[in-house]
Scaffold this active site. Structure first.
Site, PDB file in Angstrom:
ATOM      1  CG  HIS A  94     -13.477   4.593   0.263  1.00 25.93           C
ATOM      2  ND1 HIS A  94     -12.527   4.054   1.089  1.00 25.93           N
ATOM      3  CD2 HIS A  94     -13.143   5.905   0.146  1.00 25.93           C
ATOM      4  CE1 HIS A  94     -11.665   4.974   1.451  1.00 25.93           C
ATOM      5  NE2 HIS A  94     -12.019   6.124   0.884  1.00 25.93           N
TER       6      HIS A  94
ATOM      7  CD  GLU B   5     -13.075   1.162   2.720  1.00 23.69           C
ATOM      8  OE1 GLU B   5     -12.405   1.251   1.664  1.00 23.69           O
ATOM      9  OE2 GLU B   5     -13.543   2.150   3.306  1.00 23.69           O
TER      10      GLU B   5
END
Length: 649
Positions: A532, A509
């Site tokens: 997220h 990420e």
């Protein structure tokens, strides 16, 4: 091993003789400049006086930084304001609620030492006296200006006979006081530093809790008897009023990364800790550089606390994960160094569960793709492929805090709930536990994953597992990125085996919002990708900020380890009227006996004692009823197996 903080000022103080501490009033005893607040209150009743507020604040800043004479600024401010007695009464009530946080929390120290705390101010006795009276400071222990009122009840000038109305007046006025013993001046402004510079005080503290005046701060550099402090706690500590050998809060550094919620930042600052914030995550090298001298580290999911980071952490007492998971933290490494780790396992569960249910409805109704088509100008009013969630089966992998709550909410939607978990769990509602993952995969119309980030869960869902799912099933992952083989998920979606999916977490990420996102999942039909944000609601982040900061503060302030994920859990009361020793050590034989021998050697009476252990750590908490010597602390620190030692008062 934690060391006792040393300070050149502390070392020169004789514990038997407490000095007289003289405080400035504006921006020191209180958070604000009183005349600025008075100007704002007058404006609120007369909006035409807005220009007066600006003029008053400009004069205040010029005087406090030493750019114009104090006498000139004072006289001009009074002439602009023209306050009445009634105006001052309203100001007093406001100022009582604006006492500096570190002063307010030490009110007991003021009351316990009458006459040892005094006020000197270029402000006015008229509003200062009633505010400080609540702290036991009598009128004769206040040096301040006096207003001169006309027959109309309006203050128009300052008593020119008072030395405080003139430049250098604080030095003259303070020297007129008959004080025995050392005098300590605490203030934020240049006139406060002049008290020390002019010889009227033995020591000076530049107080920057409310405002930092660079000229004053710079003036203290290189002066042994002058120091910059961020709270009054440190003054009390240094001058022997409170816990001479305990940690003063203002000297404990808190580093909060990844946009931790402001409620947490405020909580630490209100308690007097020195807080630094960083917007995004830090990589290993940057964190190694930043962690030195830090006592409390707060992170979220993107910062990794490795063994190398822990090796560089020379002062670290605790790590707070402002999220659910702790897999980004080397827990074994923390335990070996006696560093406590806390998280917030329940605070964002509702946010995650609501998002799962929302995604379930959106995917089942094919709303996502319909919306994309509308944005391109295509009107596709068709029921093909759109279904209700009622009577569908949702399979939940992981029946913990989130999975079990999802179970209840899904059932309220009319769904049939089945779940799989490797541990025994209390089944809620009408949910049914499956002991075979394959059996659950074959029956679920919607599959939602809610497992933790342990290494054993890597690629829990891969090509084999997707092949065992029902044709046309939906897949949702809001747990951990590495638990799903995303290449296999992409293939299952493209083949039509999986009809639709929603993914909120990824193996790799971006560290910040400015970094690009790259994934094999982009561009696939009926696939919702989110950055997220499963627990990223304002409500959840605020709750996490409150919960995690409370755990850390309880550990700092009283040694409480409730909800720690790696320390023996001990719930402790506040430290009141006693001294507390906190001893974290390796779980080896003989430590408790050694501690008790030292306590007996120095004739310390035990009021309470706790010992709790886990497989690797022991935690001893001892409350004693009297003061203690530095030698006793040094011996307690030297006990074989000691990892961390602190003393609290």
């Amino acid at each position: 091993m934690t060391t006792i903080l040393e300070n050149p000022i502390v070392d020169k103080i004789q514990a038997a003789v407490l000095p007289t501490i003289v405080l400035d009033f504006d921006s020191t005893f209180t958070q604000v400049e009183a005349l600025d607040i008075l100007a704002e209150q007058l404006f609120s009743s007369d909006p035409a006086r807005l220009t007066d507020i600006t003029a008053i604040k400009d004069l205040t800043d010029l005087a406090m930084s030493g750019e114009i004479s104090f006498a000139e600024a004072l006289q001009r401010r009074v002439q602009i304001l023209k306050p009445t007695v009634e105006d001052l009464a309203g100001l007093v009530e406001t100022l009582k609620g604006l006492v500096s946080a570190s002063v307010a929390r030490n009110k007991e120290a003021f009351l316990r030492h009458p006459g040892k705390f005094r006020i000197i101010s270029g402000g006015f006795h008229d509003f200062i006296a009633p505010v400080v009276a609540e702290y036991g400071i009598r009128p004769e222990h206040i040096l301040a200006n006096r207003l001169v009122f006309g027959d109309d009840g309006i203050a128009a000038s300052v008593d020119q006979g008072n030395p405080l109305s003139k430049d250098g007046g604080k030095v003259v006025a303070l020297q007129g006081w008959d004080i025995t013993g050392p005098v300590v001046m605490v203030g934020d402004g240049w006139t406060d530093f002049e008290v020390y510079k002019g010889g009227a005080a033995d020591r000076f503290y530049a107080f920057v809790e409310n405002v930092k005046r660079e000229k004053v701060v710079q003036a203290t550099h290189g002066i042994e008897a002058a120091q910059v402090v961020v709270s009054f706690d440190e003054v009390l500590h240094n001058e022997g009023f409170e816990g001479r050998y305990s940690f003063p809060r203002s000297r404990l550094k808190v580093l909060l990364l990844e946009n931790v919620h402001p409620t947490a930042i405020q909580a630490f600052r209100e308690e007097g800790y020195d807080v630094t914030t960083v917007k995004g995550a830090l990589d290993e090298d940057d964190l190694i550089a930043a962690i030195q001298g830090v006592h409390i580290l707060g992170i979220r999911s993107k910062t990794t606390v490795t063994q190398k980071v822990l090796d560089a952490a020379d002062k670290l007492l605790a790590v707070g994960a402002f999220c659910i998971g702790t897999n980004q933290i080397d827990l074994k490494g923390c335990s070996k160094k006696g560093v406590a780790v806390f998280n917030a396992p329940y605070s964002n569960t509702r946010s995650v569960v609501e998002m799962v249910m929302g995604l379930t409805v959106i995917l089942t109704r094919n709303i996502y793709d319909k919306s994309i088509q509308m944005h391109t100008g295509k009107w596709d009013k068709s029921a093909t492929g759109a279904h209700e969630v009622r009577n569908k089966t949702i399979g939940i992998i992981g029946y913990g805090a989130i999975g079990s709550q999802l179970s209840i909410l899904a059932e309220a939607f009319g769904m049939r709930v089945i779940y799989y978990d490797v541990a025994e769990k209390l089944t809620l509602g009408n949910a049914r536990r499956y002991r075979s993952l394959d059996a659950l995969l074959s029956e679920a119309d919607v599959l939602s994953i809610h497992v933790d980030g342990r290494a054993e869960n890597k690629n829990l869902m891969g090509a084999t597992q997707f092949a065992k799912m029902k044709d046309g099933a939906l897949f949702i992952n809001l747990s951990r990125g590495h638990v799903v083989d995303i290449e296999a998920l992409a293939a299952a979606l493209k083949s039509g085996k999986i009809y639709g999916a929603a993914v909120d977490v990824f193996p790799e990420e971006p560290r910040t919002n400015d970094d690009p996102f790259v994934s094999p999942l982009t561009g696939i039909k009926n696939l919702i990708l989110t950055p997220h944000i499963g627990g990223s609601t304002e409500e959840a982040q605020e709750a996490i900020g409150e919960f995690a900061s409370e755990r850390l503060l309880n550990f700092l302030n009283r040694g409480d380890t409730t909800f720690s994920v790696n320390m023996p859990n001990v719930q402790l009361s506040e430290v009141e009227g006693r001294h507390r020793f906190l001893h974290i050590h390796q779980n080896v034989p003989g430590v408790m006996a050694a501690i008790n021998n030292i306590i007996a050697k120095y004739n310390l009476n035990i009021l309470a004692q706790h010992l709790k252990t886990n497989e690797s750590l022991g935690y001893v908490i001892v409350d004693v009823d009297r003061g203690y010597s530095k030698e006793a602390l040094e011996e307690l620190k030297a006990v074989t197996g000691t990892l961390k030692f602190r003393s609290l008062t």
